[in-house]
Design an enzyme around this catalytic site. Structure first.
Site, PDB file in Angstrom:
ATOM      1  N   HIS A  36     -15.625  76.872  30.671  1.00 17.51           N
ATOM      2  CA  HIS A  36     -17.087  77.446  30.328  1.00 17.51           C
ATOM      3  C   HIS A  36     -18.074  76.630  31.283  1.00 17.51           C
ATOM      4  O   HIS A  36     -17.877  75.249  31.542  1.00 17.51           O
ATOM      5  CB  HIS A  36     -17.424  77.006  28.843  1.00 17.51           C
ATOM      6  CG  HIS A  36     -18.704  77.675  28.475  1.00 17.51           C
ATOM      7  ND1 HIS A  36     -18.733  79.050  28.480  1.00 17.51           N
ATOM      8  CD2 HIS A  36     -19.934  77.348  28.453  1.00 17.51           C
ATOM      9  CE1 HIS A  36     -20.089  79.444  28.426  1.00 17.51           C
ATOM     10  NE2 HIS A  36     -20.847  78.280  28.195  1.00 17.51           N
ATOM     11  N   CYS A  73     -19.418  83.926  31.636  1.00 20.25           N
ATOM     12  CA  CYS A  73     -20.153  82.666  31.700  1.00 20.25           C
ATOM     13  C   CYS A  73     -20.051  82.363  33.444  1.00 20.25           C
ATOM     14  O   CYS A  73     -21.240  82.237  33.767  1.00 20.25           O
ATOM     15  CB  CYS A  73     -19.346  81.562  31.166  1.00 20.25           C
ATOM     16  SG  CYS A  73     -17.683  81.147  31.747  1.00 20.25           S
ATOM     17  N   HIS A 108     -26.785  80.239  29.663  1.00 25.10           N
ATOM     18  CA  HIS A 108     -25.404  80.610  29.796  1.00 25.10           C
ATOM     19  C   HIS A 108     -25.269  81.927  28.987  1.00 25.10           C
ATOM     20  O   HIS A 108     -26.056  82.625  28.186  1.00 25.10           O
ATOM     21  CB  HIS A 108     -24.603  79.630  29.264  1.00 25.10           C
ATOM     22  CG  HIS A 108     -24.362  79.192  27.944  1.00 25.10           C
ATOM     23  ND1 HIS A 108     -23.360  78.766  27.168  1.00 25.10           N
ATOM     24  CD2 HIS A 108     -25.582  79.456  26.828  1.00 25.10           C
ATOM     25  CE1 HIS A 108     -23.398  78.807  26.137  1.00 25.10           C
ATOM     26  NE2 HIS A 108     -24.915  79.131  25.653  1.00 25.10           N
TER      27      HIS A 108
END
Length: 346
Positions: A308, A259, A320
Site C-alpha cells: 500500500h 493505491c 490515498h
C-alpha cells in the site's frame, strides 16, 4: 406341538450391509449432535472479515498491476525486435541480390567459377572454410560474404530474443489472468459476507463509510508542512483534485484509482514518470526512514510487503485510495491497518 426349528440366520452379506448402514447412522447422529448450529456473525465481525479480504485483494491487485505493466513492456519490446528482424532480413536479401548479380555476370562470360558457387552456398561458414584454398577470391568478395555472415548471425540472435520474449509474454498473460481471478475471488467472498447482513446493518455500515469519506475530506488539519519539492507539490495538488474518486482495482485514473494508480497518475501530472506498482515505487528516489522527516508529496509505504502506498499530506495524514468500497481521501497514518515502513522522496 410347538416347533423347535432354529430360526433362519441372515446371510453374511446382509449382515455386512446392515452393520455398515448402522455405523453410518451412528456417525451421522454423532456429527449432528456435536455440530453446533452455524451462528450468524455480528455486523462488526463481518466488517472485520471483509476489511481483511479487501486488504488481501489490494495485495493481489498490486501483483496484478505488476503483471499488467510487464505485459505492456514486453509487447513493446517484441514489436521493436520484430521490426529489427524485418529490416535485417531486407538488408540480407539485398546483400544476396548483389552476389546473385555477380554470379549472373560470370555465367554470361563463360560460367560460374568455383569461388562464386561457394559464395552462393546456403552455409557461408562452410564456404569460408573451403574458400581458404581458393586463390581466385577477391578481398571484395570475402568482405561481402562476411557481411552476409554477420547479418545472418544478427538475425538469428534477434529471432531467438523474440522467441524468448514471446514465451515470457505468454507466461505473464497467464499470471495476469490468475491474479485477476484472485482479486475477483476475494471481492466476491467479501460481498458474500456482506450479503449475510440485514438491510439495516448494511445501511449502518454504508452510512459509517460515507461519514468517514466526508469527514476525511472536509475536516482535516494538514498543518503547515512544506512540500518536498515543486514537482511533489504539483503531484499532491493533482491527487487532491481526485478526492472522492472511487477505488477500483487495476485503475490508474483519471476517474478511478487503486493505491499505486493514484500515486503514479499524480506524479505523471507533475511531469514525472514513476513505476506503476507500490513495490516498484518503493525503490526510487530518496528513502525517508522517519515519519517526522516526511514532507508533503512524499510517497509513503505501509505493510511489510509494501502493498500500500499514498502521498504524505502533512500533520500525520496521507492522501490515498484505500481499498474497495472507499474513495480517494485523507486518512491518519495511524489508522491504515498496517505499519508505516518508510517514505520516498521523488
Amino acid at each position: 406341538m410347538a416347533s423347535h426349528r432354529r430360526p433362519k440366520q441372515p446371510s453374511r452379506a446382509r449382515v455386512t450391509v446392515l452393520t455398515t448402514a448402522a455405523a453410518a447412522a451412528v456417525a451421522l447422529s454423532a456429527n449432528a449432535a456435536n455440530a453446533a448450529p452455524s451462528e450468524k456473525l455480528s455486523k462488526d465481525e463481518v466488517k472485520a472479515k471483509v476489511d481483511k479480504l479487501y486488504e488481501e485483494a489490494e495485495k493481489a491487485t498490486e501483483e496484478y498491476d505488476g503483471a499488467k505493466e510487464k505485459q505492456g513492456k514486453l509487447q513493446k519490446e517484441i514489436s521493436t525486435v520484430q521490426d529489427n528482424v524485418a529490416r535485417g532480413q531486407e538488408e540480407l536479401n539485398k546483400l544476396r541480390e548483389g552476389l546473385g548479380s555477380l554470379a549472373t555476370a560470370q555465367y554470361r562470360s563463360g560460367g560460374i567459377d568455383p569461388s562464386v558457387q561457394l559464395f552462393l552456398s546456403s552455409n557461408p561458414d562452410d564456404f569460408l572454410d573451403k574458400a581458404s584454398t581458393l586463390d581466385q577470391l577477391s578481398s571484395q568478395q570475402v568482405e561481402a560474404l562476411k557481411k552476409i555472415q554477420d547479418k545472418q548471425r544478427e538475425l538469428a540472435q534477434e529471432r531467438d530474443e523474440a522467441t524468448d520474449k514471446l514465451k515470457d509474454l505468454a507466461a505473464t498473460r497467464t499470471e495476469l489472468g490468475n491474479k485477476k481471478k484472485e482479486v475477483q475471488g476475494k471481492l466476491a467472498e467479501a460481498q458474500k459476507l456482506l450479503n449475510t447482513l440485514t438491510a439495516k446493518e448494511k445501511a449502518e455500515l454504508a452510512a459509517k463509510q460515507q461519514r468517514a469519506d466526508r469527514s476525511s475530506s472536509e475536516r482535516v488539519n494538514l498543518g503547515d508542512a512544506p512540500p518536498a519539492s515543486g514537482r511533489a507539490a504539483a503531484a499532491f495538488s493533482a491527487a487532491q483534485s481526485k478526492i472522492g474518486s472511487p477505488y477500483v482495482y487495476g485503475a490508474s485514473g483519471p476517474s478511478s484509482f487503486d493505491c499505486s494508480g493514484l500515486t503514479s497518475w499524480a506524479y505523471a501530472q507533475a511531469g514525472v514518470s514513476i513505476p506503476r506498482t507500490s513495490q516498484a515505487q518503493a525503490n526510487i528516489g530518496t528513502r525517508i526512514s522517519s515519519a517526522s522527516d516526511l514532507q508533503v508529496g512524499d510517497l509513503v509505504f505501509f505493510f511489510n510487503d509494501l502493498h500500500h502506498v499514498g502521498l504524505y499530506a502533512g500533520n500525520g495524514q496521507i492522501l490515498h485510495a484505500p481499498r474497495t468500497g472507499t474513495v480517494v481521501r485523507y486518512e491518519s497514518m495511524d489508522t491504515i491497518g498496517g505499519p508505516f515502513m518508510f517514505g520516498v522522496r521523488v
